[in-house]
Design an enzyme around this catalytic site. Sequence first.
Site, PDB file in Angstrom:
ATOM      1  CG  ASP A  99      17.232  34.085   9.654  1.00 35.86           C
ATOM      2  OD1 ASP A  99      17.303  33.639   8.041  1.00 35.86           O
ATOM      3  OD2 ASP A  99      16.836  34.912   8.723  1.00 35.86           O
ATOM      4  CG  ASP A 102      10.440  31.755   1.712  1.00 40.45           C
ATOM      5  OD1 ASP A 102       9.985  30.891   1.632  1.00 40.45           O
ATOM      6  OD2 ASP A 102      10.533  32.634   1.629  1.00 40.45           O
ATOM      7  NE  ARG A 164      17.116  41.755  11.738  1.00 43.71           N
ATOM      8  CZ  ARG A 164      16.981  41.553  11.230  1.00 43.71           C
ATOM      9  NH1 ARG A 164      16.984  40.328  10.636  1.00 43.71           N
ATOM     10  NH2 ARG A 164      17.263  41.737   9.918  1.00 43.71           N
TER      11      ARG A 164
HETATM   12  P1  IMP Z   1      15.550  32.747   0.279  1.00 41.41           P
HETATM   13  O1  IMP Z   1      16.701  33.057  -0.226  1.00 41.41           O
HETATM   14  O2  IMP Z   1      14.231  32.950   0.234  1.00 41.41           O
HETATM   15  O3  IMP Z   1      15.414  31.094   0.840  1.00 41.41           O
HETATM   16  O4  IMP Z   1      14.803  34.030   2.134  1.00 41.41           O
HETATM   17  C1  IMP Z   1      16.014  33.717   3.328  1.00 41.41           C
HETATM   18  C2  IMP Z   1      15.578  34.769   3.970  1.00 41.41           C
HETATM   19  O5  IMP Z   1      14.923  35.282   3.865  1.00 41.41           O
HETATM   20  C3  IMP Z   1      16.212  33.981   5.292  1.00 41.41           C
HETATM   21  O6  IMP Z   1      17.531  34.035   5.809  1.00 41.41           O
HETATM   22  C4  IMP Z   1      14.613  35.609   5.748  1.00 41.41           C
HETATM   23  O7  IMP Z   1      16.354  36.802   5.750  1.00 41.41           O
HETATM   24  C5  IMP Z   1      13.796  35.821   5.002  1.00 41.41           C
HETATM   25  N1  IMP Z   1      12.643  35.320   5.434  1.00 41.41           N
HETATM   26  C6  IMP Z   1      11.961  34.217   4.664  1.00 41.41           C
HETATM   27  N2  IMP Z   1      10.670  33.490   4.999  1.00 41.41           N
HETATM   28  C7  IMP Z   1      11.092  34.463   5.720  1.00 41.41           C
HETATM   29  C8  IMP Z   1      10.007  34.916   6.993  1.00 41.41           C
HETATM   30  O8  IMP Z   1       9.095  33.987   6.795  1.00 41.41           O
HETATM   31  N3  IMP Z   1       9.909  35.208   7.890  1.00 41.41           N
HETATM   32  C9  IMP Z   1      11.196  36.421   8.128  1.00 41.41           C
HETATM   33  N4  IMP Z   1      12.134  36.090   7.116  1.00 41.41           N
HETATM   34  C10 IMP Z   1      12.240  35.556   6.232  1.00 41.41           C
HETATM   35 MG    MG Z   2      18.396  36.455   7.187  1.00 43.80          MG
END
Ligand code: IMP
Ligand code: MG
Length: 182
Positions: A99, A102, A164
């Site tokens: 999705d 981040d 969602r």
């Molecule tokens: P990362 O490991 O920090 O890159 O985060 C990835 C996961 O964090 C994504 O697959 C989402 O499930 C969740 N996530 C990160 N940012 C958001 C946001 O703005 N809204 C909702 N879920 C988020």
């Molecule tokens: Mg996720």
Amino acid sequence: MRGDLERVLFDEPAIHRRLHDIAAQVSNDYRKRELTVIAVLHGSLMFVADLLRRIPLPMKLECLTVSSYRGKTQTSGDVIFKEIPLPEVAGRDVLIVDDILDSGHTLAAVRETLETAKPRSIRVCVLLSKKKQRAREVDADYVGFEIEDEFVVGYGLDFRERYRNLPYIGVLRRELLEQADR
Ligand code: IMP
Ligand code: MG
């Protein structure tokens, strides 16, 4: 639920227009090959379902469930794999679909773990990518939309497992996040 959003970033037609473009790119890049799509659940559920319907190539679909969030809005950095065994990807052309990119922890861990199974190739497709300094650098090959560093929900993305099912993507009101962070 609409009232919980500060503003809508991408409505349904905008999302579907963009999916059409990404699907065309993927279809062109993988023509004459068989894809193995790895959907990172649950966030990518809507995205992967709508995207794959627009890609007329032979493919397999596998799912992975990982989590690094503990109900708050900050990533913990520990990426937990809930489903073992991992999909069979040896010698295959793998497309990881998630999705949102981040901090990069999730996709870096998923990619690294799948690489140990010796796929022929790996690419990454995300619906959203936050413009920010990442804890771990991840090259996404296909990106739906670049967004500012704000917390978004809808179209698969959740806040504490809610929102969602919104058919559009929007920024969650700050007060709701702050209440939860307390
Ligand atoms: P990362 O490991 O920090 O890159 O985060 C990835 C996961 O964090 C994504 O697959 C989402 O499930 C969740 N996530 C990160 N940012 C958001 C946001 O703005 N809204 C909702 N879920 C988020
Ligand atoms: Mg996720």
